[in-house]
Design a protein around this motif. Structure first.
Motif, PDB file in Angstrom:
ATOM      1  N   MET A   1       0.827  -1.206   0.000  1.00  0.00           N
ATOM      2  CA  MET A   1       0.000   0.000   0.000  1.00  0.00           C
ATOM      3  C   MET A   1       0.864   1.259   0.000  1.00  0.00           C
ATOM      4  O   MET A   1       0.580   2.236  -0.698  1.00  0.00           O
ATOM      5  N   PHE A   2       1.950   1.232   0.786  1.00  0.00           N
ATOM      6  CA  PHE A   2       2.778   2.425   0.887  1.00  0.00           C
ATOM      7  C   PHE A   2       3.535   2.684  -0.410  1.00  0.00           C
ATOM      8  O   PHE A   2       3.660   3.839  -0.843  1.00  0.00           O
ATOM      9  N   LEU A   3       4.051   1.622  -1.052  1.00  0.00           N
ATOM     10  CA  LEU A   3       4.755   1.805  -2.316  1.00  0.00           C
ATOM     11  C   LEU A   3       3.812   2.362  -3.379  1.00  0.00           C
ATOM     12  O   LEU A   3       4.212   3.211  -4.198  1.00  0.00           O
ATOM     13  N   ALA A   4       2.565   1.895  -3.371  1.00  0.00           N
ATOM     14  CA  ALA A   4       1.577   2.466  -4.296  1.00  0.00           C
ATOM     15  C   ALA A   4       1.360   3.943  -3.989  1.00  0.00           C
ATOM     16  O   ALA A   4       1.232   4.774  -4.896  1.00  0.00           O
ATOM     17  N   GLY A   5       1.331   4.278  -2.689  1.00  0.00           N
ATOM     18  CA  GLY A   5       1.169   5.676  -2.310  1.00  0.00           C
ATOM     19  C   GLY A   5       2.342   6.538  -2.739  1.00  0.00           C
ATOM     20  O   GLY A   5       2.163   7.700  -3.131  1.00  0.00           O
ATOM     21  N   LEU A   6       3.554   5.978  -2.686  1.00  0.00           N
ATOM     22  CA  LEU A   6       4.724   6.728  -3.137  1.00  0.00           C
ATOM     23  C   LEU A   6       4.590   7.127  -4.600  1.00  0.00           C
ATOM     24  O   LEU A   6       4.945   8.244  -4.994  1.00  0.00           O
ATOM     25  N   LEU A   7       4.086   6.195  -5.411  1.00  0.00           N
ATOM     26  CA  LEU A   7       3.915   6.490  -6.839  1.00  0.00           C
ATOM     27  C   LEU A   7       2.898   7.600  -7.057  1.00  0.00           C
ATOM     28  O   LEU A   7       2.944   8.298  -8.069  1.00  0.00           O
ATOM     29  N   LEU A   8       1.996   7.774  -6.083  1.00  0.00           N
ATOM     30  CA  LEU A   8       0.966   8.816  -6.178  1.00  0.00           C
ATOM     31  C   LEU A   8       1.353  10.087  -5.432  1.00  0.00           C
ATOM     32  O   LEU A   8       0.531  10.987  -5.273  1.00  0.00           O
ATOM     33  N   GLY A   9       2.586  10.117  -4.927  1.00  0.00           N
ATOM     34  CA  GLY A   9       3.062  11.336  -4.294  1.00  0.00           C
ATOM     35  C   GLY A   9       2.995  11.369  -2.782  1.00  0.00           C
ATOM     36  O   GLY A   9       3.297  12.403  -2.173  1.00  0.00           O
ATOM     37  N   LYS A  10       2.615  10.268  -2.125  1.00  0.00           N
ATOM     38  CA  LYS A  10       2.553  10.252  -0.657  1.00  0.00           C
ATOM     39  C   LYS A  10       3.960  10.250  -0.083  1.00  0.00           C
ATOM     40  O   LYS A  10       4.826   9.529  -0.549  1.00  0.00           O
ATOM     41  N   ARG A  11       4.184  11.040   0.975  1.00  0.00           N
ATOM     42  CA  ARG A  11       5.506  11.139   1.587  1.00  0.00           C
ATOM     43  C   ARG A  11       5.384  11.142   3.109  1.00  0.00           C
ATOM     44  O   ARG A  11       4.363  11.555   3.667  1.00  0.00           O
ATOM     45  N   LEU A  12       6.456  10.699   3.773  1.00  0.00           N
ATOM     46  CA  LEU A  12       6.549  10.746   5.224  1.00  0.00           C
ATOM     47  C   LEU A  12       7.689  11.678   5.618  1.00  0.00           C
ATOM     48  O   LEU A  12       8.633  11.871   4.870  1.00  0.00           O
ATOM     49  N   GLY A  13       7.617  12.210   6.837  1.00  0.00           N
ATOM     50  CA  GLY A  13       8.697  13.012   7.397  1.00  0.00           C
ATOM     51  C   GLY A  13       9.426  12.234   8.477  1.00  0.00           C
ATOM     52  O   GLY A  13       9.198  11.039   8.674  1.00  0.00           O
ATOM     53  N   TRP A  14      10.315  12.919   9.184  1.00  0.00           N
ATOM     54  CA  TRP A  14      11.062  12.296  10.278  1.00  0.00           C
ATOM     55  C   TRP A  14      10.540  12.865  11.581  1.00  0.00           C
ATOM     56  O   TRP A  14      10.868  13.984  11.961  1.00  0.00           O
ATOM     57  N   GLY A  15       9.696  12.120  12.249  1.00  0.00           N
ATOM     58  CA  GLY A  15       9.128  12.565  13.517  1.00  0.00           C
ATOM     59  C   GLY A  15       9.575  11.684  14.663  1.00  0.00           C
ATOM     60  O   GLY A  15      10.270  10.695  14.484  1.00  0.00           O
ATOM     61  N   GLY A  16       9.160  12.072  15.869  1.00  0.00           N
ATOM     62  CA  GLY A  16       9.468  11.264  17.036  1.00  0.00           C
ATOM     63  C   GLY A  16       8.599  10.015  17.080  1.00  0.00           C
ATOM     64  O   GLY A  16       7.586   9.916  16.397  1.00  0.00           O
ATOM     65  N   GLN A  17       9.033   9.060  17.873  1.00  0.00           N
ATOM     66  CA  GLN A  17       8.295   7.810  18.014  1.00  0.00           C
ATOM     67  C   GLN A  17       7.733   7.689  19.424  1.00  0.00           C
ATOM     68  O   GLN A  17       8.305   8.210  20.377  1.00  0.00           O
ATOM     69  N   ALA A  18       6.603   6.980  19.528  1.00  0.00           N
ATOM     70  CA  ALA A  18       6.046   6.646  20.843  1.00  0.00           C
ATOM     71  C   ALA A  18       6.780   5.404  21.337  1.00  0.00           C
ATOM     72  O   ALA A  18       6.521   4.300  20.875  1.00  0.00           O
ATOM     73  N   ARG A  19       7.699   5.592  22.273  1.00  0.00           N
ATOM     74  CA  ARG A  19       8.548   4.486  22.716  1.00  0.00           C
ATOM     75  C   ARG A  19       8.028   3.825  23.987  1.00  0.00           C
ATOM     76  O   ARG A  19       8.403   2.701  24.303  1.00  0.00           O
ATOM     77  N   ASP A  20       7.193   4.525  24.755  1.00  0.00           N
ATOM     78  CA  ASP A  20       6.687   3.947  25.998  1.00  0.00           C
ATOM     79  C   ASP A  20       5.612   2.909  25.700  1.00  0.00           C
ATOM     80  O   ASP A  20       4.812   3.053  24.760  1.00  0.00           O
ATOM     81  N   ASP A  21       5.582   1.854  26.518  1.00  0.00           N
ATOM     82  CA  ASP A  21       4.566   0.822  26.366  1.00  0.00           C
ATOM     83  C   ASP A  21       3.184   1.424  26.585  1.00  0.00           C
ATOM     84  O   ASP A  21       2.974   2.229  27.494  1.00  0.00           O
ATOM     85  N   HIS A  22       2.236   1.037  25.740  1.00  0.00           N
ATOM     86  CA  HIS A  22       0.872   1.547  25.865  1.00  0.00           C
ATOM     87  C   HIS A  22      -0.080   0.590  25.172  1.00  0.00           C
ATOM     88  O   HIS A  22       0.314  -0.158  24.273  1.00  0.00           O
ATOM     89  N   SER A  23      -1.322   0.605  25.606  1.00  0.00           N
ATOM     90  CA  SER A  23      -2.338  -0.240  24.991  1.00  0.00           C
ATOM     91  C   SER A  23      -2.872   0.430  23.727  1.00  0.00           C
ATOM     92  O   SER A  23      -3.004   1.652  23.663  1.00  0.00           O
ATOM     93  N   VAL A  24      -3.168  -0.387  22.731  1.00  0.00           N
ATOM     94  CA  VAL A  24      -3.726   0.110  21.466  1.00  0.00           C
ATOM     95  C   VAL A  24      -5.242  -0.061  21.503  1.00  0.00           C
ATOM     96  O   VAL A  24      -5.738  -1.189  21.636  1.00  0.00           O
TER      97      VAL A  24
END
Length: 558
Positions: free
Chosen positions: A479-502
């Motif tokens: 899905m992401f590679l298809a999005g790249l072809l359509l111009g979708k991009r990500l940046g460099w952000g922080g990550q949630a490293r602490d344990d947490h319930s989803v």
């Protein structure tokens, strides 16, 4: 012939005959295995004759092969070395054999800790044992810690400044600590490090790279530095990084799987890659002068698949270092170099897709002049990590439709199909199988894992988890590679490293396409060829159960 070093320039000799033979043998083994598996797949799909669908399936299967065929032979070679070499580390890193561990540290070494929007107290907690260990070793005067911040959130920036200023004051007179924050994260992490190089690089010989989630013992850092001191040809020395202990079920299972697979795989790959080894961007030592002179990353033109600054900088820096004549090697020792793994499936997907975008920026480097053949392989292999994913999903979807319309008897030969299925699974799991065999054959290792029974139970749990996780990631990559072809991009952000319930809602919002794909294939087969469901589950099962997997593996009680 021996390489000579003069300043920041290295004069590199041709690979030794022994190394050339190793690489030729490895290439022959991989090519013959791929050819044999493609031939077996063609035979398995031949009962109804060859049509367009069969040809497409064979092509898709061939695309998936390099990743796990190479993994199989790396693991096989690694197991042989682990079992029969007197010193497995020295067998793949000769410079390590000559380091006793009591040599004086003569190289001025910068420890670079790159952070962006991270809780500073957590970073200090990871860093403090290293600072204490270096101080206790008596070698602290040869080290200088630089906290290189690209934090953009004002509240975190204020907390950073207070926290790291207090750390520098507490360490005064023992080890130097400098805190610097850029106002814009131009060039992402590579730009952050480049800024350090331009301001302070000339003051140091070596740099030890750390991420915000990195943890290294002082002994591990000192060993990297001593090996770099002993061999002036080394440009980058990468430690073997394992996952830190965690209370997150997802992280615990994932890190166990990493430990099962990484050592045999890394030793096997180091045996033939040798001086063209990997660099993961952290928990590694770098020689600063050639890094500054030769490893600057160009800004990619907007006409590239993903233009702009390179997000996944590490492997490109490695091949540029090798092109300059300096070796890039890995130190395959476990137990003193760690990183935090994402605590949940959703965070793992976020991190993985950032890597996918960065690796898709590697295309222009494949044809860069002057690269070593193994360096070109490293670049291609990094891209194959993600390019093989659409092929796996294509096999699931097209294979399900083919068996539904043609019937199992006309679609695949049972004997050849089963042989192909078993061989594929063995190769897929080869790095972990190699470590399992090594652990079970060594009483001390068995005890370190809690005994044979607990080790086997953990291995079975991780195997089921891996069989579910891998196809979930394949769907995400597709899905992401298809999005790249359509111009979708990500940046460099922080990550949630602490344990947490989803929450169930968050899991469903992210994973509903995976679930839909998995259940669609299962239900189509259920109404047409139910006997094919057990085989389809190896790819469809994970996506079908991705939502409950994300939620349950995030629960603290699990």
């Amino acid at each position: 012939m021996v390489e000579q070093s003069l300043g920041d320039e290295a004069f590199i000799a041709a690979p030794s005959p022994v190394l050339l033979r190793r690489r030729a043998l490895f290439a022959v083994l991989v090519l013959l295995t791929v050819a044999g598996l493609v031939a077996l797949a063609a035979f398995a799909l031949s009962p109804g004759g060859f049509g367009a669908v069969d040809i497409v399936l064979i092509v898709l299967f061939a695309v998936t092969l390099p990743w796990y065929v190479i993994g199989f032979w790396n693991a096989t070679i690694g197991l042989v070395i682990m079992r029969f070499a007197p010193d497995p580390v020295a067998a793949v890193l000769p410079a390590a054999a000559g380091v006793r561990g009591d040599e004086p540290i003569t190289a001025s070494t910068a420890i670079l800790l790159c952070v962006r929007n991270e809780p500073p107290e957590r970073v200090v907690r990871h860093l403090a044992p290293l600072l204490a260990g270096l101080t206790a070793s008596g070698q602290a005067p040869r080290f200088h810690v630089y906290v290189l911040s690209d934090t953009g959130e004002a509240a975190i920036a204020d907390a950073e400044e207070a926290c790291f200023t207090a750390l520098a004051r507490a360490c005064e007179g023992r080890i130097a600590v400098t805190y610097r924050r850029r106002l814009a994260n131009t060039g992402y992490k590579a730009g952050n490090i480049r800024d350090f190089c331009e301001r302070w690089g000339q003051d140091h010989t070596l740099a030890v790279m750390l991420d915000a989630d990195s943890v290294m013992t002082a002994d591990a850092v000192l060993r990297l530095v001593r090996i770099m001191q002993a061999d002036a040809r080394l440009g980058i020395l990468q430690s073997l990084v394992t996952g830190m202990p965690s209370t997150s079920a997802f992280a615990r299972i994932f890190q166990f799987g990493m430990r099962l697979g990484m050592r045999s795989y890394t030793i096997g790959s180091a045996w033939w890659q040798a001086d063209c080894g990997p660099y993961w961007g952290h928990n590694a030592a770098v020689r600063i002068a050639p890094f500054v002179a030769h490893c600057r990353l160009p800004v990619l033109a907007e006409g590239a698949l993903v233009g702009g600054h390179v997000l996944s900088h590490d492997q490109i820096e490695a091949v540029l270092m090798r092109r300059a004549g300096f070796e890039v090697r890995v130190l395959p020792e476990e137990g003193a170099s760690w990183e935090e793994n994402p605590p949940t499936l959703l965070e793992f997907i976020r991190r993985d897709l950032r890597w996918a975008q960065g690796n898709m920026q590697y295309w222009p480097y494949l044809v860069m002049p002057g690269l070593k053949p193994v360096s070109r392989y490293q670049i291609a292999f990094a891209m194959l990590m993600f390019l093989g994913s659409p092929a796996w999903i294509g096999l699931l979807v097209l294979g399900s439709l083919a068996v539904t319309t043609q019937g199992a008897a006309n679609f695949i030969r049972p004997d050849a199909g089963m042989a192909l299925f078993v061989i594929t699974l063995v190769m897929w799991f080869a790095p972990k199988i190699a470590t399992v065999l090594d652990v079970l054959s060594r009483p001390a290792l068995r005890r370190s894992f809690g005994g044979a029974a607990r080790f086997i139970a953990s291995t079975i749990t991780e195997t089921i988890f891996f069989l579910m996780l891998s196809p979930i990631m394949w769907v995400g990559h597709m899905m992401f590679l298809a999005g790249l072809l359509l111009g979708k991009r990500l940046g460099w952000g922080g990550q949630a490293r602490d344990d947490h319930s989803v929450p169930w809602s968050d899991a469903a919002r992210t994973l509903w396409p995976h679930t839909l794909l998995g259940w669609s294939c299962i239900l189509v087969l259920a109404f047409t060829v139910p006997a094919a469901i057990p085989y389809a589950l190896f790819i469809a099962g994970g996506p079908a159960l991705s939502i409950p997997l994300a939620v349950v593996t995030s629960w603290p009680s699990v």
